[in-house]
Write a protein that holds these residues in place. Structure first.
Motif, PDB file in Angstrom:
ATOM      1  N   THR A   1      17.764 -12.539 -43.121  1.00 18.66           N
ATOM      2  CA  THR A   1      17.732 -13.981 -42.009  1.00 18.66           C
ATOM      3  C   THR A   1      16.084 -14.126 -42.190  1.00 18.66           C
ATOM      4  O   THR A   1      15.407 -13.337 -41.940  1.00 18.66           O
TER       5      THR A   1
ATOM      6  N   HIS B   1      17.497 -19.167 -41.198  1.00 18.27           N
ATOM      7  CA  HIS B   1      18.369 -19.217 -42.260  1.00 18.27           C
ATOM      8  C   HIS B   1      18.813 -17.944 -42.884  1.00 18.27           C
ATOM      9  O   HIS B   1      18.132 -16.821 -43.039  1.00 18.27           O
TER      10      HIS B   1
ATOM     11  N   CYS C   1      19.958 -16.139 -45.890  1.00 20.52           N
ATOM     12  CA  CYS C   1      19.540 -16.192 -47.203  1.00 20.52           C
ATOM     13  C   CYS C   1      19.879 -15.028 -48.282  1.00 20.52           C
ATOM     14  O   CYS C   1      19.779 -14.079 -47.773  1.00 20.52           O
TER      15      CYS C   1
ATOM     16  N   ASP D   1      19.510 -20.319 -48.932  1.00 24.28           N
ATOM     17  CA  ASP D   1      20.333 -20.639 -47.889  1.00 24.28           C
ATOM     18  C   ASP D   1      21.487 -21.325 -48.495  1.00 24.28           C
ATOM     19  O   ASP D   1      21.514 -22.451 -48.712  1.00 24.28           O
TER      20      ASP D   1
ATOM     21  N   ALA E   1      24.566 -21.707 -47.552  1.00 25.44           N
ATOM     22  CA  ALA E   1      25.211 -22.605 -46.487  1.00 25.44           C
ATOM     23  C   ALA E   1      24.918 -23.881 -46.231  1.00 25.44           C
ATOM     24  O   ALA E   1      25.641 -24.906 -46.345  1.00 25.44           O
ATOM     25  N   ARG E   2      23.528 -24.147 -46.261  1.00 28.42           N
ATOM     26  CA  ARG E   2      22.888 -25.216 -46.004  1.00 28.42           C
ATOM     27  C   ARG E   2      22.295 -25.853 -47.580  1.00 28.42           C
ATOM     28  O   ARG E   2      21.896 -27.108 -47.710  1.00 28.42           O
ATOM     29  N   GLY E   3      22.483 -25.073 -48.503  1.00 24.56           N
ATOM     30  CA  GLY E   3      21.801 -25.625 -49.890  1.00 24.56           C
ATOM     31  C   GLY E   3      20.548 -25.638 -50.006  1.00 24.56           C
ATOM     32  O   GLY E   3      20.036 -26.751 -50.933  1.00 24.56           O
ATOM     33  N   VAL E   4      19.697 -24.818 -49.288  1.00 20.01           N
ATOM     34  CA  VAL E   4      18.287 -25.321 -49.510  1.00 20.01           C
ATOM     35  C   VAL E   4      17.500 -23.900 -49.780  1.00 20.01           C
ATOM     36  O   VAL E   4      17.790 -22.933 -49.378  1.00 20.01           O
TER      37      VAL E   4
ATOM     38  N   SER F   1      11.721 -28.865 -40.223  1.00 20.99           N
ATOM     39  CA  SER F   1      11.555 -30.761 -39.945  1.00 20.99           C
ATOM     40  C   SER F   1      11.372 -31.125 -38.501  1.00 20.99           C
ATOM     41  O   SER F   1      11.302 -30.459 -37.463  1.00 20.99           O
TER      42      SER F   1
END
Length: 162
Positions: free
Chosen positions: A75, A79, A81, A118, A120-123, A162
């Motif tokens: 984590t 996130h 990761c 990450d 799950a979020r694709g980042v 963000s």
């Protein structure tokens, strides 16, 4: 990515340079403990303009070998990761022929990096890369010269909140 509000001017050249440091991941699912190796050899025929010698044509041989490992699930800044690490070696030999001169360059570098992604979020949450490079260029013309260079570059990319 919205680059219009970036505190640092971002150009297409900057984005291209940064994209070159991103690791190439396989087109399959990954899990902790996975390892793989990529090896690429390439030959190109570059054209180059040198202010001293004019237009030149050449040959460039590139040999890249990279070993990857999915080390852990961590984590990082809220996130979850995958931590993916890699090590690579790069060897490049270039010969350029100009009117009345020739140049040869031998370059070798070793790279090591870590990426936190990450899924799950694709980042991409964080990436760090260390590159150690040595090169020697020999120029043969009216005045010949040998130019050795050594450099170490450390790069770190962070996902900003963000």
């Amino acid at each position: 990515i919205d680059i219009s509000a970036s505190p640092v001017p971002v150009s297409e050249r900057t984005l291209t340079r940064q994209a070159a440091i991103l690791p190439v991941l396989p087109l399959r699912g990954l899990k902790v403990g996975d390892t793989w190796t990529d090896a690429v050899k390439d030959t190109t025929r570059p054209k180059q303009r040198d202010p001293r010698f004019g237009e030149g044509n050449g040959a460039r041989y590139t040999d890249i070998r990279t070993s990857y490992s999915v080390d852990s699930l961590v984590t990082l800044r809220a996130h979850r990761c995958l931590k993916i690490t890699w090590k690579s070696t790069v060897s490049i030999e270039t010969k350029m022929i100009f009117a009345g001169s020739e140049s040869f360059t031998e370059e070798s570098s070793s790279n090591s990096g870590a990426m936190y992604f990450d899924p799950a979020r694709g980042v991409l949450v964080e990436l760090s890369l260390r590159t150690e490079k040595q090169s020697t260029t020999a120029v043969f013309s009216r005045e010949s010269e040998v130019i050795p260079t050594t450099s170490t570059v450390e790069t770190r990319l962070l996902l900003l909140p963000s």
